[in-house]
Design an enzyme around this catalytic site. Structure first.
Site, PDB file in Angstrom:
ATOM      1  N   ARG A 297     -35.038   0.487 -14.132  1.00 26.87           N
ATOM      2  CA  ARG A 297     -35.647  -0.629 -14.855  1.00 26.87           C
ATOM      3  C   ARG A 297     -37.158  -0.666 -14.655  1.00 26.87           C
ATOM      4  NH1 ARG A 297     -31.030  -5.405 -13.891  1.00 26.87           N
ATOM      5  NH2 ARG A 297     -29.669  -4.684 -15.587  1.00 26.87           N
ATOM      6  N   TYR A 438     -31.647  -0.191 -23.346  1.00 24.95           N
ATOM      7  CA  TYR A 438     -30.949   0.449 -22.228  1.00 24.95           C
ATOM      8  C   TYR A 438     -31.425  -0.072 -20.874  1.00 24.95           C
ATOM      9  CZ  TYR A 438     -34.690   4.107 -22.432  1.00 24.95           C
ATOM     10  OH  TYR A 438     -35.863   4.809 -22.465  1.00 24.95           O
ATOM     11  N   GLU A 439     -30.610   0.204 -19.863  1.00 27.22           N
ATOM     12  CA  GLU A 439     -30.765  -0.359 -18.510  1.00 27.22           C
ATOM     13  C   GLU A 439     -30.693  -1.887 -18.522  1.00 27.22           C
ATOM     14  OE1 GLU A 439     -30.389   1.978 -16.675  1.00 27.22           O
ATOM     15  OE2 GLU A 439     -31.191   3.618 -17.853  1.00 27.22           O
ATOM     16  N   GLY A 440     -30.014  -2.437 -19.521  1.00 29.07           N
ATOM     17  CA  GLY A 440     -29.871  -3.878 -19.658  1.00 29.07           C
ATOM     18  C   GLY A 440     -30.813  -4.418 -20.706  1.00 29.07           C
TER      19      GLY A 440
END
Length: 596
Positions: A297, A438-440
């Site tokens: 992140r 992506y990655e949340g």
């Protein structure tokens, strides 16, 4: 498409004046990190980015990665570029020296990550995922796994991936179904994972997957997930790649952007089961994976900055070259380059000011990470860790959202030519678009910020942050340089708005959780803008002193003008976001599904 040129002057300014590189050299293990060493690293990274990676960006986008009977084949030139990247030691820049890394600060690593992603985001995703896998294994792997795999990952001889989601799961990892069946001192995995970045390729002779799966006796939900290391090739007795493991890429996703980065559907255990090894504790896999997730992140936040910088460079170059229209205030009647037009200048300065705010925010946080890991004082480590924990979701969410906005603004500067693929402007927009997801997603980052980070300490870390902002605003307001007073006023007002919104949010978490979550993205973006203003005010204080001392006056005058624009034109968004936040869900959760 313009040639990428690393913004080394601003990078050095932020690293030395805001992130305090000199102070980092006093931390254990960083005593050899001098300004001269940092300059040498930045210069070499800039050459690799501009001369090797950037020329492959457009061709890789057009060709893309390909799935063949022998596996995934990278776009032309990527394998050679990766070998040059690995040979230069770039994979191990901040890696653990115990396993062959160079042990340089995360601050310096962050600057190179920006360069790699500005030059070629599709390429840069590969070492980005490897860095996350490396850190998860370093922190949670057994000594045997670390000795066998970390040196190769840190050197870049092998690459790493993160295998989380599945077709039925999405972001809900509680729904993961991949099985891990015990088999002696190893496991056999069966299942399918989707959206696996660089899940297979021909650039190295092994790919190391970190995979979330369930053992047969695991409890339901996230408490029953374990983490496993699954190599593409099993290792021989001498740790060289040997027999092919039962894990394969079965298809590649067709995507909006980052075409040269293979996004794989990975199948584990089509035959006898993919052999894997438990990483860390059984049923603690999600916690272990978050080591990798937080690493990713932070890097993805820097991706947002990187794509914005590349889009700005392209737009600035085009605006200087494109002759069109005449100035209303000019009597000559001659056509001028569009950079002379007030609205084009507004767009370019909107891009530039926010990029410099993002860079300052990201690099200062990277230095906080260094202090978290290396500071000899326990209380200082804890203080910096609290700051990093609070702001990681802001860095990821705010910088990636701005990356998309700024790339879109870059297309606008080009006018109709920006919508044409040949200019390259729209590739930056297409590539940047994934970073908010992506990655949340941004919504997940906002829920983490509000529901976990604020709630966990009752807003204490945010209060400490606001206090620092007020101190900087006060210093600017009391400066003898009259240019700093309006900047201090703007930052002080923004800090007050953030404090008021935080109080509302903490109250809503216990009385109106739907309202809090419905306003959480606004709160995240507000925090990002205020953090950007705080760092830009710090930059203005330094620039004012250095200009007065006769140091690089043109650069520092430009910095002051850029900060003033941010204070006048960007920070007012904070007040609008505060208004929106204080109005809660405002019907978002009251409407029936049919009304949508």
């Amino acid at each position: 498409m313009s040639t990428y040129i690393a913004p080394l002057r601003d990078m050095r300014f932020v690293m030395t004046e805001l992130a305090d590189l000199d102070a980092l050299s006093s931390l254990p293990g960083l005593d050899e990190v001098t300004p001269e060493l940092a300059d040498a690293v930045l210069e070499e990274a800039a050459k690799l980015a501009a001369e090797v990676l950037a020329p492959l960006n457009k061709t890789g986008d057009g060709q893309g990665a390909r799935l063949t009977q022998d596996g995934v084949v990278a776009a032309d030139g990527f394998a050679q570029a990766y070998r040059q990247f690995s040979a230069g030691g770039w994979s191990g820049l901040s890696g653990d020296p115990a396993f062959g890394g160079q042990g340089l600060p995360e601050l310096l690593h962050a600057a190179t990550v920006e360069m790699w992603n500005s030059a070629n985001m599709a390429f840069a995703l590969c070492p980005l995922l490897t860095a996350g896998a490396t850190e998860a294994l370093r922190q949670h792997g057994s000594e045997d796994l670390k000795q066998r795999y970390l040196p190769q990952l840190i050197s870049g001889a092998w690459t790493g991936t993160m295998n989380l989601t599945e077709p039925q799961a999405g972001s809900d990892l509680a729904a993961v179904r991949t099985k891990a069946v015990p088999d002696g001192n190893q496991y056999r995995l069966y299942g399918q994972k989707i959206f696996i970045t660089w899940g297979d390729h021909d650039m190295t002779d092994n790919v190391i997957h970190l995979v979330l799966a369930r053992t047969p006796d695991a409890p339901e939900g996230v408490r029953g997930i374990s983490l496993f290391l699954v190599p593409k090739f099993l290792l021989n007795a001498d740790d060289s790649p040997g027999q092919r493991n039962d894990v394969h890429c079965v298809s590649l996703e067709h995507k909006l952007g980052i075409h040269a980065s293979p996004t794989c559907v990975m199948s584990f255990g089509d035959k006898d089961g993919a052999i894997g090894y438990l990483v860390g504790e059984k049923n603690k896999g999600l916690a272990h994976m978050f080591t990798m997730m937080n690493e990713a992140r932070q890097k993805v936040g820097i991706q947002g900055l990187a794509m914005a910088e590349r889009a700005y460079q392209q737009a600035r170059e085009y605006a200087n070259e494109r002759v069109q229209g005449r100035l209303a205030a000019s009597r000559s009647g001659q056509a001028v380059a569009i950079i002379h037009h007030p609205d084009v200048r507004r767009m370019l300065l909107t891009m530039k000011s926010q990029i410099e705010a993002m860079r300052a925010f990201a690099y200062v946080m990277a230095a906080d990470m260094d202090r978290t890991h290396r500071h000899p004082d326990d209380s200082e480590r804890a203080r910096h860790q609290a700051r990093v924990d609070l702001l990681i979701p802001v860095l990821k969410g705010w910088c990636t959202e701005l990356g998309v906005e700024i790339a879109s603004l870059g297309v606008q500067v080009h006018g109709g030519m920006g919508y044409i693929e040949e200019t390259g402007a729209c590739q930056f927009l297409r590539d940047a678009r994934i970073a908010t997801i992506y990655e949340g997603t941004t919504g997940i980052q906002a829920a983490d910020l509000v529901g976990r980070k604020l709630a966990s300490d009752g807003g204490a870390a945010m209060s400490a942050l606001v206090a620092e902002m007020r101190s900087v605003a006060l210093e600017a307001g009391q400066s003898t340089d009259a240019r700093l007073a309006p900047i201090g006023t703007a930052v002080a007002a923004s800090a007050q708005a953030l404090e008021d919104a935080t109080k509302w949010m903490l109250s809503a978490l216990s009385t109106d959780i739907d309202g809090a979550l419905a306003s959480s993205v606004d709160y995240l973006m507000m925090t990002g803008y205020v953090c950007g203003g705080w760092q830009m005010a710090r930059a203005a204080l330094v620039a004012s002193k250095k200009e007065a001392a006769g140091e690089d006056q043109e650069f520092h005058r430009t910095k002051l003008a850029t900060v003033r624009f941010y204070a006048d034109k960007i920070l007012p968004k904070v007040q609008a976001l505060q208004t929106a936040i204080l109005r809660g869900a405002s019907g978002a959760v009251d409407m029936s599904i049919e009304q949508f």
